[in-house]
Design an enzyme around this catalytic site. Structure first.
Site, PDB file in Angstrom:
ATOM      1  N   TYR A   1       0.817  -1.221   0.000  1.00 48.38           N
ATOM      2  CA  TYR A   1       0.000   0.000   0.000  1.00 48.38           C
ATOM      3  C   TYR A   1       0.852   1.273   0.000  1.00 48.38           C
ATOM      4  CZ  TYR A   1      -4.076  -2.887   0.254  1.00 48.38           C
ATOM      5  OH  TYR A   1      -5.041  -3.805  -0.069  1.00 48.38           O
TER       6      TYR A   1
ATOM      7  N   ARG B   1       1.343   1.889  -3.609  1.00 46.86           N
ATOM      8  CA  ARG B   1       0.111   2.427  -4.225  1.00 46.86           C
ATOM      9  C   ARG B   1      -0.046   3.916  -3.862  1.00 46.86           C
ATOM     10  NH1 ARG B   1       0.565  -2.257  -5.182  1.00 46.86           N
ATOM     11  NH2 ARG B   1       1.481  -1.243  -6.969  1.00 46.86           N
TER      12      ARG B   1
ATOM     13  N   HIS C   1     -14.340   0.988  -0.427  1.00 42.30           N
ATOM     14  CA  HIS C   1     -13.220   0.124  -0.038  1.00 42.30           C
ATOM     15  C   HIS C   1     -12.083   0.878   0.652  1.00 42.30           C
ATOM     16  CE1 HIS C   1     -14.658  -2.981  -3.262  1.00 42.30           C
ATOM     17  NE2 HIS C   1     -15.369  -3.008  -2.160  1.00 42.30           N
TER      18      HIS C   1
ATOM     19  N   GLY D   1     -16.099   1.194 -15.446  1.00 37.69           N
ATOM     20  CA  GLY D   1     -14.774   0.658 -15.132  1.00 37.69           C
ATOM     21  C   GLY D   1     -14.728  -0.342 -13.997  1.00 37.69           C
ATOM     22  N   THR D   2     -15.756  -1.165 -13.903  1.00 36.88           N
ATOM     23  CA  THR D   2     -15.708  -2.215 -12.871  1.00 36.88           C
ATOM     24  C   THR D   2     -16.119  -3.544 -13.480  1.00 36.88           C
ATOM     25  OG1 THR D   2     -16.622  -3.035 -10.784  1.00 36.88           O
ATOM     26  CG2 THR D   2     -18.016  -1.500 -12.026  1.00 36.88           C
ATOM     27  N   SER D   3     -15.442  -4.604 -13.047  1.00 38.22           N
ATOM     28  CA  SER D   3     -15.768  -5.941 -13.552  1.00 38.22           C
ATOM     29  C   SER D   3     -16.989  -6.512 -12.834  1.00 38.22           C
ATOM     30  CB  SER D   3     -14.560  -6.878 -13.378  1.00 38.22           C
ATOM     31  OG  SER D   3     -14.236  -6.966 -12.007  1.00 38.22           O
TER      32      SER D   3
HETATM   33  P1  OAD Z   1     -11.323  -4.870 -11.880  1.00 42.59           P
HETATM   34  O1  OAD Z   1      -9.861  -4.881 -12.151  1.00 42.59           O
HETATM   35  O2  OAD Z   1     -11.940  -6.130 -11.414  1.00 42.59           O
HETATM   36  O3  OAD Z   1     -12.116  -4.398 -13.178  1.00 42.59           O
HETATM   37  C1  OAD Z   1     -11.696  -3.266 -13.901  1.00 42.59           C
HETATM   38  C2  OAD Z   1     -12.628  -3.069 -15.067  1.00 42.59           C
HETATM   39  O4  OAD Z   1     -12.205  -1.882 -15.719  1.00 42.59           O
HETATM   40  C3  OAD Z   1     -12.619  -4.199 -16.091  1.00 42.59           C
HETATM   41  O5  OAD Z   1     -13.937  -4.617 -16.383  1.00 42.59           O
HETATM   42  C4  OAD Z   1     -11.947  -3.556 -17.310  1.00 42.59           C
HETATM   43  O6  OAD Z   1     -12.476  -4.038 -18.553  1.00 42.59           O
HETATM   44  C5  OAD Z   1     -12.291  -2.087 -17.102  1.00 42.59           C
HETATM   45  N1  OAD Z   1     -11.378  -1.128 -17.754  1.00 42.59           N
HETATM   46  C6  OAD Z   1     -10.084  -1.285 -18.127  1.00 42.59           C
HETATM   47  N2  OAD Z   1      -9.616  -0.176 -18.702  1.00 42.59           N
HETATM   48  C7  OAD Z   1     -10.626   0.733 -18.698  1.00 42.59           C
HETATM   49  C8  OAD Z   1     -10.770   2.092 -19.148  1.00 42.59           C
HETATM   50  N3  OAD Z   1      -9.771   2.748 -19.729  1.00 42.59           N
HETATM   51  N4  OAD Z   1     -11.973   2.685 -18.965  1.00 42.59           N
HETATM   52  C9  OAD Z   1     -13.000   2.032 -18.384  1.00 42.59           C
HETATM   53  N5  OAD Z   1     -12.918   0.763 -17.949  1.00 42.59           N
HETATM   54  C10 OAD Z   1     -11.755   0.114 -18.089  1.00 42.59           C
HETATM   55  O7  OAD Z   1     -11.572  -3.671 -10.837  1.00 42.59           O
HETATM   56  P2  OAD Z   1     -12.848  -3.407  -9.908  1.00 42.59           P
HETATM   57  O8  OAD Z   1     -14.088  -3.893 -10.547  1.00 42.59           O
HETATM   58  O9  OAD Z   1     -12.769  -1.982  -9.504  1.00 42.59           O
HETATM   59  O10 OAD Z   1     -11.116  -4.321  -3.853  1.00 42.59           O
HETATM   60  O11 OAD Z   1     -12.498  -4.309  -8.682  1.00 42.59           O
HETATM   61  C11 OAD Z   1     -13.337  -4.303  -7.562  1.00 42.59           C
HETATM   62  C12 OAD Z   1     -12.534  -4.520  -6.321  1.00 42.59           C
HETATM   63  O12 OAD Z   1     -11.728  -5.692  -6.465  1.00 42.59           O
HETATM   64  C13 OAD Z   1     -11.526  -3.434  -6.014  1.00 42.59           C
HETATM   65  O13 OAD Z   1     -12.093  -2.324  -5.353  1.00 42.59           O
HETATM   66  C14 OAD Z   1     -10.537  -4.135  -5.151  1.00 42.59           C
HETATM   67  C15 OAD Z   1     -10.410  -5.429  -5.927  1.00 42.59           C
HETATM   68  O14 OAD Z   1     -10.034  -6.536  -5.245  1.00 42.59           O
HETATM   69  C16 OAD Z   1     -10.322  -4.396  -2.762  1.00 42.59           C
HETATM   70  O15 OAD Z   1      -9.113  -4.315  -2.811  1.00 42.59           O
HETATM   71  C17 OAD Z   1     -11.084  -4.554  -1.488  1.00 42.59           C
END
Ligand code: OAD
Length: 230
Positions: A54, A57, A105, A171-173
């Site tokens: 961290y 980061r 988070h 931007g979230t999976s």
């Molecule tokens: P992920 O890494 O799981 O997903 C990121 C998403 O962003 C994917 O669906 C990509 O396709 C998309 N992406 C990539 N480049 C992009 C761009 N330029 N514009 C828009 N989208 C783009 O990340 P999160 O869904 O945020 O938690 O992950 C959720 C949580 O999992 C995080 O908060 C973290 C992690 O473990 C903790 O650490 C508690």
């Protein structure tokens, strides 16, 4: 009265700022065992490793800036009552000018006492073993919600989503709960835009849903134009 726009963001919104996502190729979790660097067990086992993860980061955060996706979201406050619910621990939404940001988070620029989770303080430097909370005198830890820990802001987030007139998911999976489950709380007729260049997990809802398979910067501009036309 301004319409209520809720933005649920994930790591992808910060990708164009140079912050790695978690699950994409080259993502943060690719080189790490998640449970070793982002769980209470991992911290007990090897606190130095977790603090170092961290610290890196946090240091990186001061080298990056908000991108067009963040600034477009912030700029929409001119027309809409915007609340950002973010899974991100960076402060790029705030630095772009968003005034209502709820972090699910945690936040890299905050630290908390290892013994008292409500003793949260602003923190910009590294945390190492022996870095103590100025008031409690106990070891500090990053103010991050680790796997296996409760997500205290989720109840507030649910209430915000229930009030939304429009939801943008960006931007979230949508793989990590309870955050991913927030989309289920929208009213049945609330339109949803899902911006992601690789939208793997499309919400299964009866709501009007438009998937914008683009990067956040371009996708936000497209959605903004569509919303202003309505
Ligand atoms: P992920 O890494 O799981 O997903 C990121 C998403 O962003 C994917 O669906 C990509 O396709 C998309 N992406 C990539 N480049 C992009 C761009 N330029 N514009 C828009 N989208 C783009 O990340 P999160 O869904 O945020 O938690 O992950 C959720 C949580 O999992 C995080 O908060 C973290 C992690 O473990 C903790 O650490 C508690």
């Amino acid at each position: 009265m301004k319409k209520k726009l809720v933005v649920l963001s994930g790591a992808g919104v910060s990708a164009e700022s140079g912050v790695a996502t978690f699950r994409d190729a080259g993502g943060l979790w690719e080189g790490h065992n998640v449970m070793e660097v982002a769980s209470p067990e991992g911290f007990r086992k090897n606190p130095e490793l977790v603090l170092d993860f961290y610290n890196k980061r946090r240091r990186q955060l001061f080298e990056v800036s908000p991108n067009k996706a963040h600034t477009t979201i912030a700029g929409m406050e001119d027309t809409f009552d915007v609340t950002v619910i973010t899974q991100n621990v960076d402060d790029l939404h705030e630095r772009a000018g968003s005034t209502k940001v709820l972090h699910l988070h945690g936040e890299l620029v905050k630290a908390r006492c290892t013994q008292c989770e409500t003793a949260v303080i602003d923190w910009k430097g590294d945390i190492t073993i022996g870095t103590l909370h100025p008031k409690t005198g106990k070891q500090l830890r990053p103010h991050i919600v680790w796997f296996g820990e409760a997500v205290p802001a989720i109840t507030q987030a649910m209430e915000i989503v229930k009030q939304a007139d429009c939801l943008i998911v960006i931007g979230t999976s949508l793989q990590v709960y309870p955050a991913a489950g927030l989309v289920d709380y929208v009213k049945p007729d609330t339109p949803i835009y899902y911006i992601d260049p690789n939208p793997a997990q499309i919400p299964k809802l009866c709501n009007p849903l438009e998937v914008i398979a683009m990067k956040g910067s371009v996708g936000m501009e497209v959605v903004k134009k569509k919303m202003l036309l309505k």
